[in-house]
Design a protein around this motif. Structure first.
Motif, short mmCIF file in Angstrom:
data_model
loop_
_atom_site.label_atom_id
_atom_site.label_comp_id
_atom_site.label_asym_id
_atom_site.label_seq_id
_atom_site.Cartn_x
_atom_site.Cartn_y
_atom_site.Cartn_z
N ILE A 1 0.83 -1.20 0.00
CA ILE A 1 0.00 0.00 0.00
C ILE A 1 0.86 1.26 0.00
O ILE A 1 0.61 2.20 -0.75
CB ILE A 1 -0.98 -0.01 1.19
N GLY A 2 1.91 1.28 0.81
CA GLY A 2 2.81 2.44 0.83
C GLY A 2 3.46 2.68 -0.52
O GLY A 2 3.56 3.81 -0.99
N GLU B 1 2.50 -1.31 7.42
CA GLU B 1 1.65 -1.78 6.33
C GLU B 1 0.29 -2.25 6.84
O GLU B 1 -0.73 -2.01 6.20
CB GLU B 1 2.36 -2.92 5.58
N GLN B 2 0.25 -2.87 8.01
CA GLN B 2 -1.01 -3.37 8.55
C GLN B 2 -1.99 -2.24 8.85
O GLN B 2 -3.18 -2.34 8.58
CB GLN B 2 -0.77 -4.21 9.81
N GLU B 3 -1.47 -1.13 9.38
CA GLU B 3 -2.34 0.01 9.67
C GLU B 3 -2.91 0.62 8.39
O GLU B 3 -4.08 0.97 8.31
CB GLU B 3 -1.60 1.06 10.48
N LEU B 4 -2.05 0.76 7.36
CA LEU B 4 -2.53 1.26 6.07
C LEU B 4 -3.57 0.31 5.47
O LEU B 4 -4.58 0.74 4.92
CB LEU B 4 -1.36 1.44 5.11
N LEU C 1 -5.03 7.93 5.13
CA LEU C 1 -3.91 7.17 4.57
C LEU C 1 -2.64 8.01 4.53
O LEU C 1 -1.57 7.55 4.96
CB LEU C 1 -4.24 6.67 3.16
N PHE C 2 -2.73 9.24 4.04
CA PHE C 2 -1.56 10.09 3.93
C PHE C 2 -1.01 10.44 5.31
O PHE C 2 0.20 10.43 5.53
CB PHE C 2 -1.89 11.38 3.17
N THR C 3 -1.89 10.74 6.26
CA THR C 3 -1.45 11.07 7.61
C THR C 3 -0.75 9.88 8.26
O THR C 3 0.31 10.03 8.88
CB THR C 3 -2.66 11.50 8.47
N GLY D 1 -12.38 1.57 4.36
CA GLY D 1 -12.99 2.32 3.26
C GLY D 1 -13.74 1.42 2.30
O GLY D 1 -14.87 1.72 1.89
N LEU D 2 -13.15 0.28 1.94
CA LEU D 2 -13.82 -0.66 1.05
C LEU D 2 -15.05 -1.26 1.71
O LEU D 2 -16.09 -1.47 1.07
CB LEU D 2 -12.86 -1.75 0.60
N GLN D 3 -14.94 -1.54 3.00
CA GLN D 3 -16.08 -2.10 3.75
C GLN D 3 -17.27 -1.14 3.71
O GLN D 3 -18.39 -1.53 3.40
CB GLN D 3 -15.67 -2.35 5.19
N GLU D 4 -17.00 0.13 4.00
CA GLU D 4 -18.09 1.10 4.08
C GLU D 4 -18.68 1.45 2.72
O GLU D 4 -19.89 1.59 2.58
CB GLU D 4 -17.61 2.38 4.78
#
Length: 186
Positions: free
Chosen positions: A4-5, A145-148, A135-137, A155-158
């Motif tokens: 993701i990063g 990576e796990q937090e991102l 994400l940027f913050t 976001g995908l869930q919602e």
């Protein structure tokens, strides 16, 4: 960094208004200028000796080994056009959001009687500015990576699975086994 990063970095690089220096000498000159003339700092960033950096500056070495060429390009990309990068991130975090395309395994925790078996899905979803900002913050704060991954999963869930709150209110999504993930500033 991580999937993701790296994807966020590639999305930022896509906003550049000028091409990065192409030759190894030009890349080294850019890094030395960026580090205010300190060849030792550039050498540490690249994992080479200070003398090797000086040889690139004088033109004694022109073609780096493949692994050094990759590190050199990555370091230049990290420092190239910071104002353009900040402006694009600010725009995505406040107005436009980001688009996420991923192929990963999605599993669910939901009401009894529903299937929660994870399966591979290909999803392209626009995430609003609030998720881009988070994400940027998190990335700037050095989040793992796990937090991102958790932010993207939320976001995908919602937005994708719960359709913005119109269905499956008790659904919890597990986002694992990422095959690939690509982001783009929308």
């Amino acid at each position: 960094m991580g999937i993701i990063g790296d994807s966020l970095d590639r999305a930022a690089a896509a906003t550049f208004t000028r091409p990065m220096p192409a030759s190894a000498g030009a890349q080294v000159r850019f890094l030395v200028k960026h580090e205010k003339g300190f060849t030792r700092v550039v050498a540490q960033r690249l994992g080479v000796s200070q003398r090797t950096v000086e040889r690139y500056l004088t033109g004694q070495i022109k073609k780096p080994r493949p692994e050094l060429a990759a590190r050199l390009a990555a370091e230049v990309r990290r420092d190239w056009q910071p104002v353009v990068r900040r402006r694009a991130r600010k725009q995505a975090a406040t107005a436009t959001g980001i688009t996420v395309e991923t192929r990963a395994r999605f599993g669910f925790t939901a009401a009894p009687g529903t299937t929660d078996d994870g399966r591979i899905r290909l999803i392209t979803q626009h995430l609003p500015p609030v998720y881009a900002d988070r994400l940027f913050t998190a990335q700037e704060a050095g989040a793992g990576e796990q937090e991102l991954q958790n932010i993207v999963a939320e976001g995908l869930q919602e937005l994708y699975f719960k359709d913005g709150g119109r269905r499956a209110n008790d659904l919890l999504v597990e986002f694992t086994d990422i095959d690939y993930l690509d982001t783009d500033y929308a």
